[in-house]
Design a protein around this motif. Structure first.
Motif, mmCIF file in Angstrom:
data_model
loop_
_atom_site.group_PDB
_atom_site.id
_atom_site.type_symbol
_atom_site.label_atom_id
_atom_site.label_comp_id
_atom_site.label_asym_id
_atom_site.label_seq_id
_atom_site.Cartn_x
_atom_site.Cartn_y
_atom_site.Cartn_z
ATOM 1 N N TYR A 89 108.169 -7.213 3.805
ATOM 2 C CA TYR A 89 109.498 -7.191 4.437
ATOM 3 C C TYR A 89 110.536 -7.911 3.589
ATOM 4 N N SER A 90 110.167 -9.054 3.037
ATOM 5 C CA SER A 90 111.126 -9.809 2.213
ATOM 6 C C SER A 90 111.461 -9.029 0.947
ATOM 7 N N GLY A 91 110.449 -8.371 0.371
ATOM 8 C CA GLY A 91 110.704 -7.563 -0.819
ATOM 9 C C GLY A 91 111.595 -6.379 -0.508
ATOM 10 N N LEU A 92 111.369 -5.747 0.654
ATOM 11 C CA LEU A 92 112.199 -4.601 1.056
ATOM 12 C C LEU A 92 113.659 -5.024 1.209
ATOM 13 N N LYS A 93 113.872 -6.207 1.750
ATOM 14 C CA LYS A 93 115.253 -6.705 1.894
ATOM 15 C C LYS A 93 115.915 -6.877 0.535
ATOM 16 N N GLN A 94 115.144 -7.280 -0.463
ATOM 17 C CA GLN A 94 115.688 -7.417 -1.808
ATOM 18 C C GLN A 94 116.058 -6.058 -2.397
ATOM 19 N N TYR A 95 115.229 -5.053 -2.131
ATOM 20 C CA TYR A 95 115.564 -3.687 -2.569
ATOM 21 C C TYR A 95 116.865 -3.235 -1.905
ATOM 22 N N LYS A 97 119.294 -5.049 -0.776
ATOM 23 C CA LYS A 97 120.409 -5.796 -1.352
ATOM 24 C C LYS A 97 120.777 -5.237 -2.721
ATOM 25 N N GLY A 98 119.768 -4.973 -3.545
ATOM 26 C CA GLY A 98 120.012 -4.467 -4.894
ATOM 27 C C GLY A 98 120.624 -3.080 -4.912
ATOM 28 N N MET A 99 120.328 -2.283 -3.882
ATOM 29 C CA MET A 99 120.837 -0.909 -3.833
ATOM 30 C C MET A 99 122.063 -0.777 -2.936
ATOM 31 N N GLY A 100 122.535 -1.912 -2.415
ATOM 32 C CA GLY A 100 123.728 -1.884 -1.570
ATOM 33 C C GLY A 100 123.499 -1.265 -0.209
ATOM 34 N N LEU A 101 122.281 -1.406 0.323
ATOM 35 C CA LEU A 101 121.939 -0.798 1.611
ATOM 36 C C LEU A 101 121.848 -1.819 2.746
ATOM 37 N N ASP A 102 122.319 -3.037 2.500
ATOM 38 C CA ASP A 102 122.209 -4.098 3.518
ATOM 39 C C ASP A 102 122.778 -3.665 4.865
ATOM 40 N N GLU A 189 105.280 -2.709 -9.990
ATOM 41 C CA GLU A 189 106.538 -2.675 -9.245
ATOM 42 C C GLU A 189 106.879 -1.249 -8.829
ATOM 43 N N VAL A 190 107.656 -1.138 -7.744
ATOM 44 C CA VAL A 190 108.163 0.160 -7.297
ATOM 45 C C VAL A 190 109.586 0.296 -7.837
ATOM 46 N N SER A 191 109.806 1.278 -8.698
ATOM 47 C CA SER A 191 111.112 1.436 -9.341
ATOM 48 C C SER A 191 111.976 2.448 -8.599
ATOM 49 N N SER A 192 113.225 2.528 -9.006
ATOM 50 C CA SER A 192 114.132 3.509 -8.404
ATOM 51 C C SER A 192 113.651 4.926 -8.675
ATOM 52 N N SER A 193 113.027 5.141 -9.835
ATOM 53 C CA SER A 193 112.516 6.479 -10.137
ATOM 54 C C SER A 193 111.282 6.803 -9.288
ATOM 55 N N ASP A 194 110.470 5.795 -8.967
ATOM 56 C CA ASP A 194 109.349 6.013 -8.043
ATOM 57 C C ASP A 194 109.873 6.493 -6.695
#
Length: 239
Positions: A89-95, A97-102, A189-194
């Protein structure tokens, strides 16, 4: 979309009773714009803001449908496995934030926090399903994500048309998936291309594509149930 229907209702009170019960359990009353129920997408007409908004919400719900078709009975486990690969869950929140989906994801995290009736083992599936659906409704977001090739090509990549960026992301994701599958390289890691490749397979499945196969990253193994349960339980106690 051969098996999927789109049905429009004037307001939320006219949604099917089974769907209304689900909305009450998730404490999401008054927030529903569209929802997938059985084999139909129900659109609440008085909450649609225009054609572009309608297109966005249909892409969102089609992602839910495509996930069902692609992963079948292993869907919940596959989504929980993806969540673990993203750092929980904490990692998903970082994704997000990084993708502007907060902001887009905030209502779903709030639903998760206040909906005691979502079983513990279903919570990871729920939030991952919504993350993928939100991402699918904003395809330009992950096609604008950080390019993963040599630095010298970054400037060229940024000038490409959106459709070509998307294709590059999907092909890169496919190549990474093949490397995992054939044990050539284990990308942790799970990347944007993944994510782009995962969504391509989900969308193809939603449209009835017969060549759609589940990404290796989300392949369910025999011991995943126990592993996922304890990793989710550990994160719960750490929160």
């Amino acid at each position: 979309m051969q098996d999927l229907k789109v049905q429009v209702v004037p307001d939320e009170t006219l949604l099917p009773l089974g769907l209304q019960k689900q909305i009450r359990l998730q404490k999401a009353h008054g927030q529903i714009v569209a929802a997938l129920h059985d084999e139909s997408i129900y659109v609440v007409a008085n909450r649609v803001k225009g054609f572009r908004h309608l297109k966005t919400i249909l892409r969102h719900e089609m992602c839910h449908w495509g996930g069902r078709k692609l992963f079948g009975k292993y869907r919940k486990m596959a989504y929980r496995k993806l969540l673990r690969s993203m750092g929980g869950y904490s990692g998903l929140k970082q994704y997000c934030k990084g993708m502007g989906l907060d902001q887009d994801m905030a209502p779903y995290f709030q639903t998760l926090a206040k909906a005691e009736d979502i079983p513990f083992q279903d919570q990871g599936h729920y939030i991952t399903d919504e993350f993928l659906a939100v991402l699918n409704s904003k395809p330009d977001l992950y096609s604008k994500a950080v390019y993963e090739g040599p630095n010298i090509l970054i400037r060229l990549y940024s000038c490409l048309p959106e459709a070509l960026k998307m294709t590059i992301c999907e092909v890169t994701g496919w190549a990474r998936d093949q490397a995992r599958k054939r044990s050539w390289r284990d990308f942790e890691e799970v990347s944007s291309s993944d994510l782009a490749y995962i969504l391509r397979q989900i969308n193809r499945s939603a449209q009835g594509g017969s060549d759609s196969s589940a990404p290796h990253l989300m392949k369910v193994e025999a011991d995943d149930e126990v592993t996922l349960f304890f990793s989710e339980l550990a994160e719960l106690f750490e929160a």
